[in-house]
Scaffold this motif. Sequence first.
Motif, short mmCIF file in Angstrom:
data_model
loop_
_atom_site.label_atom_id
_atom_site.label_comp_id
_atom_site.label_asym_id
_atom_site.label_seq_id
_atom_site.Cartn_x
_atom_site.Cartn_y
_atom_site.Cartn_z
N ILE A 102 0.96 3.75 6.12
CA ILE A 102 0.31 3.37 4.86
C ILE A 102 -0.40 2.03 5.03
N LYS A 103 -1.34 1.79 4.16
CA LYS A 103 -2.05 0.52 4.16
C LYS A 103 -2.21 0.07 2.71
N ASP A 162 3.90 -6.91 -12.18
CA ASP A 162 3.10 -6.00 -11.35
C ASP A 162 3.77 -4.63 -11.22
N LYS A 163 2.97 -3.59 -11.19
CA LYS A 163 3.49 -2.23 -11.02
C LYS A 163 3.50 -1.84 -9.54
N GLY A 164 2.92 -2.70 -8.71
CA GLY A 164 2.83 -2.38 -7.29
C GLY A 164 3.97 -2.98 -6.48
N ILE A 165 3.87 -2.79 -5.14
CA ILE A 165 4.94 -3.30 -4.28
C ILE A 165 4.37 -3.99 -3.05
N TYR A 195 4.62 4.07 -6.16
CA TYR A 195 4.16 2.69 -6.28
C TYR A 195 2.98 2.41 -5.36
N PRO A 196 1.97 1.80 -5.90
CA PRO A 196 0.84 1.42 -5.05
C PRO A 196 1.21 0.19 -4.20
N VAL A 197 0.72 0.18 -2.97
CA VAL A 197 1.01 -0.95 -2.07
C VAL A 197 -0.01 -2.05 -2.33
#
Lengths: 229, 406
Positions: B159-160, B144-147, B181-183
């Motif tokens: 943030i959400k 995954d590229k997100g966090i 990084y996208p959440v």
Amino acid sequence: MAIIEVKNLHKIYDETNVPVKAVNGIDLKVEKGEFTAIVGPSGSGKTTLLNMIGGLDKPTKGEVVINDTKIHDLKSKDMINFRLMNIGFVFQAYNLIPVLTAKENVAFIMELQKVSRKDRNQRAMELLRNTGIGDKANYRPGDLSGGQQQRVSVARALASKPQFILADEPTANLDSKSTADLLDMMLEMNRESEITFIFSTHDQRVIDRAWRVVTIEDGKISSDKTREN
Amino acid sequence: MLTIFKIAWRNLWRNKRRTLITTASVFFAVLLALVMRSMQLGSYDNMVKNAVSFYTGYIQVHKAGYWEDKSINETFEYTKSVEDEIKSEAGISSVTPRLESFALASSGNYTKGSAVIGTDPKKEAEFTQLNKNVTQGEYLKSRDKGILVGSKLAEYLRIKVGDSIVLYSQGYHGITAAGEYPVRGILDFPNPEMNKQTIYMSLSEAQYLFGAPNMLTSLAIMIDDPAELNEKVSDLKNKLGDQYEVMDWKEMMPELMQEIQADNAGGIVMLAILYVIIFFGILGTIMMMSMERKKEFAVMIAVGMRKVKLIAMMFFETIIIGLLGVIIGAIAGFPINLYFHFNPIHLSGRAAEAMEQFNVEPIIPFSMDPAYFLNQGIVVVIMTLMAFIFPLVFLIRFNVIKGMRN
């Protein structure tokens, strides 16, 4: 031939600052089959003499020879074994093992002698019957009268087939009838089986029926009388 | 010897009340000790189990010297041979690779220091069940590229799920580490500190961010049987050699270990008091049983019983009192402990909150470690044997004539 020979026996208690000569030079021989009473007032040395003959106490001087064995030369372990195999004890307060039945008390001595279970149970019952309390074999001492307990005590003393029986004031706690019954029983055993009895007593009822009376005063024999049987 | 045992047994019941009181004192002490210690040991097991399964694992492998300053520069290469070497050890249940460092997390005008943990999402979910801490959004996929962001940190950064944050840090050997990084999800942990600073990302993404391809800071290891911990640590040290450091949870979480040790010391003091009660209870009874039977002993020796048999008889009497109490205590304690082992006590209120802050489930399961039951028995038997010294010396020194005069 004497089975017990006491030679120049002395016992001095020095537990206090004033040494007490409980036995002061006693010489005595007891033949097989005798029914001997050692009499004397309290503190005369009767029990001390019996304790030394029984190997329970050590003399200060002198020796006790039983069947050619100088018993006080024996080591503690051998002494216990010697007592087990040669001497029967009857005590004033009966001193049976309270948690064992009459039969178990008698058989216990034979168990110490490593007699087989079957033989010891058989002999225990036989002895209890001979002492007149076969019907009380499964009673514990606490459920027996004083006289009955003393009979068990005699049966226990006989169980090991000893050379002789030492009885320390055996009738002191008994009433007249029990005393008479016990004496009758012991005299009968003495006559019929030639069992040697040595008593310490100041009970006139016992003295009257003993055929040898040794009187001790102040640790010494003051008289030694034998009556014709 | 059977007759000696029979006499000993009957002697005990000559004074029923005294024997029962003594046995009861042993019984209650053993019962109390078993239940109390089982609860204590069970709670420690639970704390350790929770603590290790929450993050550290029972064992971690690092590059030698990493733990001292936890620098991104002290990484080691994640080779198959290292993992295979670890997995070849019997009793290893799982191994999770991680790359951890610190970074500034920024969103808009808000910036905060955070702990960045790169991990294999699948293995991490099996290891710590991290996926269950996701309260919003979704869990990470393999590469995954997100966090995932801790709830309080997300709140601070405003943030959400679906928003992005920037991470800025120093990477491997001083390179600049930065990325947006996208959440994917928001994490909620019982421990507020974790919520305030934790960011999870996939291992591959963390390696890319910190410029440390195929490098790890740790391999976290779970084992099947915690009782074999020392053995496993020792084996792994031997297998992996000096270039790695192999640490168990006790070294990694010394504060937890100290807390357990401090609490355990209190329990041991309590146990010692109980054991002293047992000892004096038995000693008192045995002393009375010896002293009141002087004449009886004298007669037994007079009629031909050797002292060694009398000693054996007293030994039986002493040991029976102790063992009766232990056996009945263990029989009574077993179902109580068993029940609370399978139905742990659930804490509530402040006690529960305090435990949750340490990432510990607020329950107290009782331990059913058979070694503990056995140890109880051994200790009471030792106490009983110590109490037996009195009749032993008494009988060795026993004088028949003095006993007769008693």
